[in-house]
Motif scaffolding. Sequence first.
Motif, PDB file in Angstrom:
ATOM      1  N   VAL A 191       0.833  -1.201   0.000  1.00  0.00           N
ATOM      2  CA  VAL A 191       0.000   0.000   0.000  1.00  0.00           C
ATOM      3  C   VAL A 191       0.873   1.258   0.000  1.00  0.00           C
ATOM      4  N   ILE A 192       1.943   1.232   0.796  1.00  0.00           N
ATOM      5  CA  ILE A 192       2.867   2.378   0.831  1.00  0.00           C
ATOM      6  C   ILE A 192       3.496   2.598  -0.545  1.00  0.00           C
TER       7      ILE A 192
ATOM      8  N   PHE B 211       2.295   1.662  -3.421  1.00  0.00           N
ATOM      9  CA  PHE B 211       1.242   2.118  -4.334  1.00  0.00           C
ATOM     10  C   PHE B 211       1.005   3.617  -4.197  1.00  0.00           C
ATOM     11  N   TRP B 212       0.846   4.092  -2.968  1.00  0.00           N
ATOM     12  CA  TRP B 212       0.589   5.522  -2.764  1.00  0.00           C
ATOM     13  C   TRP B 212       1.789   6.382  -3.164  1.00  0.00           C
ATOM     14  N   LEU B 213       2.983   5.866  -2.925  1.00  0.00           N
ATOM     15  CA  LEU B 213       4.179   6.600  -3.343  1.00  0.00           C
ATOM     16  C   LEU B 213       4.234   6.697  -4.857  1.00  0.00           C
TER      17      LEU B 213
ATOM     18  N   VAL C 221       1.645   6.614  -6.943  1.00  0.00           N
ATOM     19  CA  VAL C 221       0.595   7.552  -7.355  1.00  0.00           C
ATOM     20  C   VAL C 221       1.054   8.983  -7.126  1.00  0.00           C
ATOM     21  N   ASP C 222       1.686   9.220  -5.978  1.00  0.00           N
ATOM     22  CA  ASP C 222       2.176  10.566  -5.658  1.00  0.00           C
ATOM     23  C   ASP C 222       3.228  11.016  -6.667  1.00  0.00           C
TER      24      ASP C 222
ATOM     25  N   HIS D  38       1.649  11.967  -9.859  1.00  0.00           N
ATOM     26  CA  HIS D  38       0.994  13.273  -9.707  1.00  0.00           C
ATOM     27  C   HIS D  38       2.008  14.410  -9.794  1.00  0.00           C
TER      28      HIS D  38
ATOM     29  N   THR E 291      -6.123   5.125 -12.609  1.00  0.00           N
ATOM     30  CA  THR E 291      -5.791   4.576 -11.290  1.00  0.00           C
ATOM     31  C   THR E 291      -7.008   3.935 -10.642  1.00  0.00           C
TER      32      THR E 291
ATOM     33  N   SER F 258       9.223   3.411  -5.397  1.00  0.00           N
ATOM     34  CA  SER F 258       7.857   2.884  -5.212  1.00  0.00           C
ATOM     35  C   SER F 258       7.710   1.524  -5.887  1.00  0.00           C
TER      36      SER F 258
END
Length: 333
Positions: free
Chosen positions: A153-154, A156-158, A160-161, A164, A174, A301
């Motif tokens: 999860v970490i 994945f969010w990294l 996505v960030d 962005h 996404t 990531s």
Amino acid sequence: MTELENGILSKFIYIAIVVSAYWIISILTVFINKALLSSDSINLDAPLFVTWCQCIVSLIICVTLSNLSRRFPSYIKFPEGNPYCKETLRKVLPLSLLFTGMIATNNLCLKYVDVAFYYIGRSLTTVFNVVFTYLILGQKTSTKCIACCGFIVIGFWLGVDQEHIAGSLSVLGTIFGVLGSLTLCLYSIHMKQVLPKLNQDIWLLSYYNNAYSVIIFLPLMVANGEHITVYNYDKIGSLFFWSAMIVGGLCGFAIGYVTALQIKVTSPLTHNISGTAKACAQTVLATYWFNAEKSFMWWTSNAIVLGASAMYARIRQLDLSKEYREEREQLKL
């Protein structure tokens, strides 16, 4: 060389060929689907239609193999079955709905995101698998596996960030990636319940899934307005277009075959490790092919997700081996 050594070498070469075929076909399928879904050469904004055509190709192959197996049973083996039998429909249709959702969301994700980000976008399958295995089947997962899911999860969010920050994030892509992970998880769980009703035959299930998906996609395409898009498409009679569509369909069928074959000649754990390594190679190849420059944190990531996924597969394999030994000891008592 002794006969035993020759046998071991032959088996090793065969496994290497199967794993290589899985890598090549899997990566090729992703790149071809990306071209079909969002390239300027195809330029057709109808992702469900593309997926529907791939299901038709797979269905035609299954029907052809089924007919040939009846005519030449000594040379071609394919399980007998009728997808339009009422009893079969009752058993398999719910799973086929998940199958349709899974392949549709996967292709929609690929349409909107870069190939390099595709793996990250769909990386939450393992996390959903842990959650729904507990909610649906009541099976608990070890703390170590849950920790691996936390790292996924970490990562994945990294990822996505970083997308962005780079200005290349597709929110829609996404979302479809997360939905693809969710439907894949539910499909895998429900498949374990359906396969015993089909004598554990993967090919019979593939035959039924594609037969039902061809029908299920029709109202979805109409609801999405793709019938109008396809009707007005200026390349609908192009040989190049239909050749590309057929190649995409053949790849879609082939990936199912080589995936099952890789699991058969190795093991589910080896398949997971191979798939993780393939995803790494696919990401590197995509950044090179599309000349994409990625930041250090973006690569971090990917490393987190790939590493945590591989670690989860290994820990899960050890947990299952431990459970198996404990069950054997209980039986002895």
